[in-house]
Design a protein around this motif. Structure first.
Motif, PDB file in Angstrom:
ATOM      1  N   SER A  14      -6.855   2.436  -6.714  1.00  0.00           N
ATOM      2  CA  SER A  14      -6.371   1.669  -7.870  1.00  0.00           C
ATOM      3  C   SER A  14      -7.276   1.880  -9.079  1.00  0.00           C
ATOM      4  O   SER A  14      -8.464   2.178  -8.937  1.00  0.00           O
ATOM      5  N   SER A  17     -10.334  -3.026 -12.779  1.00  0.00           N
ATOM      6  CA  SER A  17     -10.957  -3.712 -13.909  1.00  0.00           C
ATOM      7  C   SER A  17     -12.389  -4.066 -13.507  1.00  0.00           C
ATOM      8  O   SER A  17     -12.622  -4.668 -12.457  1.00  0.00           O
ATOM      9  N   PRO A  70      -5.573 -15.473  -4.268  1.00  0.00           N
ATOM     10  CA  PRO A  70      -5.398 -15.004  -5.641  1.00  0.00           C
ATOM     11  C   PRO A  70      -6.650 -15.254  -6.492  1.00  0.00           C
ATOM     12  O   PRO A  70      -7.552 -15.977  -6.076  1.00  0.00           O
ATOM     13  N   ALA A  84     -11.805  -5.825  -9.960  1.00  0.00           N
ATOM     14  CA  ALA A  84     -10.551  -6.540  -9.750  1.00  0.00           C
ATOM     15  C   ALA A  84      -9.344  -5.640  -9.941  1.00  0.00           C
ATOM     16  O   ALA A  84      -9.366  -4.683 -10.723  1.00  0.00           O
ATOM     17  N   VAL A  85      -8.312  -5.949  -9.174  1.00  0.00           N
ATOM     18  CA  VAL A  85      -6.979  -5.386  -9.371  1.00  0.00           C
ATOM     19  C   VAL A  85      -6.058  -6.613  -9.430  1.00  0.00           C
ATOM     20  O   VAL A  85      -6.490  -7.720  -9.080  1.00  0.00           O
ATOM     21  N   PRO A  86      -4.820  -6.463  -9.869  1.00  0.00           N
ATOM     22  CA  PRO A  86      -3.966  -7.644  -9.942  1.00  0.00           C
ATOM     23  C   PRO A  86      -3.903  -8.392  -8.600  1.00  0.00           C
ATOM     24  O   PRO A  86      -3.598  -7.802  -7.566  1.00  0.00           O
ATOM     25  N   GLY A  87      -4.281  -9.662  -8.624  1.00  0.00           N
ATOM     26  CA  GLY A  87      -4.199 -10.507  -7.421  1.00  0.00           C
ATOM     27  C   GLY A  87      -5.454 -10.572  -6.579  1.00  0.00           C
ATOM     28  O   GLY A  87      -5.580 -11.424  -5.710  1.00  0.00           O
ATOM     29  N   ALA A  89      -9.894 -10.143  -6.640  1.00  0.00           N
ATOM     30  CA  ALA A  89     -11.162  -9.885  -7.334  1.00  0.00           C
ATOM     31  C   ALA A  89     -12.307  -9.948  -6.328  1.00  0.00           C
ATOM     32  O   ALA A  89     -12.308 -10.782  -5.419  1.00  0.00           O
TER      33      ALA A  89
END
Ligand code: ZN
Length: 253
Positions: A14, A17, A70, A84-87, A89
């Motif tokens: 991925s 972030s 989440p 982090a990726v969506p959903g 961290a």
């Protein structure tokens, strides 16, 4: 670390972030890049990014990664690095090392380490050469990360007890056969710890409910789990050793 590498692998592939709420890591250097792999070498973690740089982490005595899924909010102020990726961290707190390395820097970290029993490329013959070098005790050799990587104080105490070998045994006196057994015991113990997410060396029907204080045979124990003899502590190279004088009699050459 191998357990962490396995868990952090959920981010691999991925674009991640990266932020440093604490401000003490140049997260912008890897922010938005694709994470290509997370590798553990002994107690070191190397997270590789697409542009060839790696984040090198050593947790030291107090460091830890916390996973949020989440994601409930931004990272707290003491977070050195958030990946982090969506959903999901992952927050790194209080590591002893968290630095960016280029390929040469990464090679230097890996090159400074002895063979790692948990890695497929961990070579037991090389480990025997390094551990069996004519200096010091087997207890000192096992904690020297340049001789064998990944063994900490708990594994050391427990594996030497399993071997019925006193911590003071000269490292160079180990036979090929003894070292082969030591390596195999370390592999089994460390693999089990990766699965458990903690170090449990006692027999347990349900590994999830073993109290922390009762999870080892000699390490920080009052009495030997196997024979009930009072555990004897000592100090080698500034680290405490734990041994059972009954199970691990003094070595005489
Ligand atoms: Zn004992």
């Amino acid at each position: 670390m191998h357990r962490l590498a396995r868990d952090l692998a959920e981010l691999v592939g991925s674009e991640v972030s990266a932020t440093s709420p604490q401000g003490r890591f140049p997260a912008e250097e890897v922010d938005g890049q694709r994470l290509t792999g997370v590798d553990a070498y002994g107690k070191h973690l190397l997270a590789g990014f697409a542009r060839g740089v790696s984040v090198h982490v050593h947790l030291g005595m107090r460091g830890k990664w916390l996973r949020f899924a989440p994601v409930t909010g931004p990272g707290l102020r003491q977070v050195r690095l958030r990946l982090a990726v969506p959903g999901v961290a992952w927050d790194l707190i209080a590591p002893s090392t968290c630095e960016l390395l280029d390929a040469a820097g990464r090679a230097k970290v890996v090159g400074g380490l002895g063979p790692d029993p948990l890695r497929a490329d961990g070579d037991p013959d090389e480990a025997y050469r390094r551990v069996g070098a004519p200096r010091g005790s087997i207890a000192a050799a096992l904690l020297d990360q340049s001789r064998i990587a990944g063994v900490g104080n708990v594994f050391r105490a427990e594996v030497l007890h399993g071997m019925r070998m006193p911590p003071t045994r000269p490292a160079h006196s180990l036979t090929v056969e003894e070292f082969a057994e030591l390596w195999a015991r370390l592999q089994a113990m460390m693999r089990q710890a990766v699965d458990d997410g903690r170090i449990i060396t006692v027999d347990a029907e349900d590994r999830l409910v073993v109290p922390e204080a009762e999870s080892r045979r000699v390490y920080k124990q009052g009495l030997c789990y196997d024979c009930g003899t009072p555990i004897v502590t000592g100090t080698i190279d500034g680290r405490t050793t734990y041994a059972c004088p009954q199970c691990q009699p003094k070595w005489t050459s």
